[in-house]
Design a protein around this motif. Sequence first.
Motif, PDB file in Angstrom:
ATOM      1  N   UNK A 136       0.720  -1.051  -0.246  1.00 61.08           N
ATOM      2  CA  UNK A 136      -0.408   0.009  -0.454  1.00 61.08           C
ATOM      3  C   UNK A 136       1.016   0.704  -0.235  1.00 61.08           C
ATOM      4  N   UNK A 137       0.388   1.726  -0.919  1.00 57.19           N
ATOM      5  CA  UNK A 137       0.864   3.616  -0.885  1.00 57.19           C
ATOM      6  C   UNK A 137       0.243   4.798  -0.798  1.00 57.19           C
ATOM      7  N   UNK A 138       0.772   5.674  -0.377  1.00 56.55           N
ATOM      8  CA  UNK A 138       0.014   7.059  -0.230  1.00 56.55           C
ATOM      9  C   UNK A 138      -0.016   7.815  -1.450  1.00 56.55           C
ATOM     10  N   UNK A 139      -0.826   8.033  -1.750  1.00 55.26           N
ATOM     11  CA  UNK A 139      -0.353   9.420  -3.221  1.00 55.26           C
ATOM     12  C   UNK A 139      -0.913  10.456  -2.773  1.00 55.26           C
ATOM     13  N   UNK A 140      -0.574  11.547  -3.374  1.00 52.72           N
ATOM     14  CA  UNK A 140      -0.514  12.853  -2.826  1.00 52.72           C
ATOM     15  C   UNK A 140      -0.670  13.179  -4.049  1.00 52.72           C
ATOM     16  N   UNK A 141      -1.630  14.702  -5.090  1.00 53.85           N
ATOM     17  CA  UNK A 141      -2.499  14.894  -5.710  1.00 53.85           C
ATOM     18  C   UNK A 141      -2.362  16.456  -5.372  1.00 53.85           C
ATOM     19  N   UNK A 142      -1.975  17.290  -5.952  1.00 53.57           N
ATOM     20  CA  UNK A 142      -2.480  18.918  -6.139  1.00 53.57           C
ATOM     21  C   UNK A 142      -2.013  20.029  -7.225  1.00 53.57           C
ATOM     22  N   UNK A 143      -2.837  21.235  -6.782  1.00 57.83           N
ATOM     23  CA  UNK A 143      -2.953  22.322  -7.571  1.00 57.83           C
ATOM     24  C   UNK A 143      -2.723  23.428  -6.830  1.00 57.83           C
ATOM     25  N   UNK A 144      -1.340  24.117  -6.560  1.00 52.21           N
ATOM     26  CA  UNK A 144      -1.697  25.150  -6.190  1.00 52.21           C
ATOM     27  C   UNK A 144      -1.737  26.424  -6.639  1.00 52.21           C
ATOM     28  N   UNK A 145      -2.075  27.934  -5.610  1.00 51.45           N
ATOM     29  CA  UNK A 145      -2.042  28.870  -6.565  1.00 51.45           C
ATOM     30  C   UNK A 145      -1.136  29.169  -7.851  1.00 51.45           C
ATOM     31  N   UNK A 146      -1.759  30.129  -8.525  1.00 49.35           N
ATOM     32  CA  UNK A 146      -1.039  30.404  -9.604  1.00 49.35           C
ATOM     33  C   UNK A 146      -0.175  32.357  -9.187  1.00 49.35           C
ATOM     34  N   UNK A 147      -0.663  32.521  -8.490  1.00 47.95           N
ATOM     35  CA  UNK A 147      -0.528  34.299  -8.430  1.00 47.95           C
ATOM     36  C   UNK A 147       0.328  34.919  -7.370  1.00 47.95           C
ATOM     37  N   UNK A 148      -0.038  33.920  -6.360  1.00 50.40           N
ATOM     38  CA  UNK A 148       1.027  34.089  -5.072  1.00 50.40           C
ATOM     39  C   UNK A 148       1.723  32.795  -4.166  1.00 50.40           C
ATOM     40  N   UNK A 149       2.873  33.879  -4.412  1.00 51.01           N
ATOM     41  CA  UNK A 149       3.720  33.158  -3.558  1.00 51.01           C
ATOM     42  C   UNK A 149       4.250  31.882  -2.438  1.00 51.01           C
TER      43      UNK A 149
END
Length: 283
Positions: A136-149
């Motif tokens: 079993x593995x753990x998977x994270x998937x994301x999409x970060x904000x495009x404007x603010x560091x």
Amino acid sequence: MEQECIRVLSFNLKRDFGIPLHKSRLWGNRRELAARLIRESGATIIGVQELLPQMREDVGKLLGDYSILGSGRFSGLRPKEDEHSDILVKKESATAQLVKTFWLSKSPERLSRAYYAAFPRICTVAEVRLSRLDRTIRVFNTHMDHLCGLARVLGVKVILDYMAQLNREQRLPTVLMGDFNAKPQSRPLRLLRQGLPDRGIHLTDVYSRLAPQYQYNTLHNFSGKYKANAKPIDYIFVSDEFEVVETQVVTTPVDGRFPSDHFPLEAVLRLKKEPVCAKRANG
């Protein structure tokens, strides 16, 4: 040897705004190309970004051999705008045992956003049982904000903290993928490479498997143009339980066209042998 490996893919599908300036770029004219690319990749696990509900429905119909895991960033309250960062899992090779979506904010357990972010940003996590490997593995998937560091920095910190919390319950080999909207030497990426050593979190960037001249830009705005030694914004990170066998930015078009304004990022991973003590602790 191939039987011991896991192929994973991170792919921003480019949400469809419905503006017919370039009809070929509308999702309805790209969806079969995207599905074909995913299917022909042979990936067991795919992280997709910018997946709107109608797009999600289309992907489900075109890729019936994959489970689609995750919830939208507006929790269904804004159906047309409810963008997903979902995880696709090939049904014949793996099954999901836990699926959760959390927010990249100071209140990750509820619909919220960082006060300096343009939109609520989310991360989906799934625990995936690999039937062939019996692991079993753990998977994270994301999409970060495009404007603010600052929003991206907060997002990275939230994800790392989530990893540490889940590892306290059960330590699992971990994959993190997504569109980070950040260049390799930016602070969010440096934080990811730094990890949380005092809490047992160490991540390796799969680009480390590539020489710099093969690290292409992953955003191409439908031009298909790529440059050697360029700066990607899409990434895959893995924990120490993995060996990175192969990495590639997929720059090949499908029938002469590109299914998205992003090139997919693909990695072939091999799980290292599970320590005996870990088997006993989990079993």
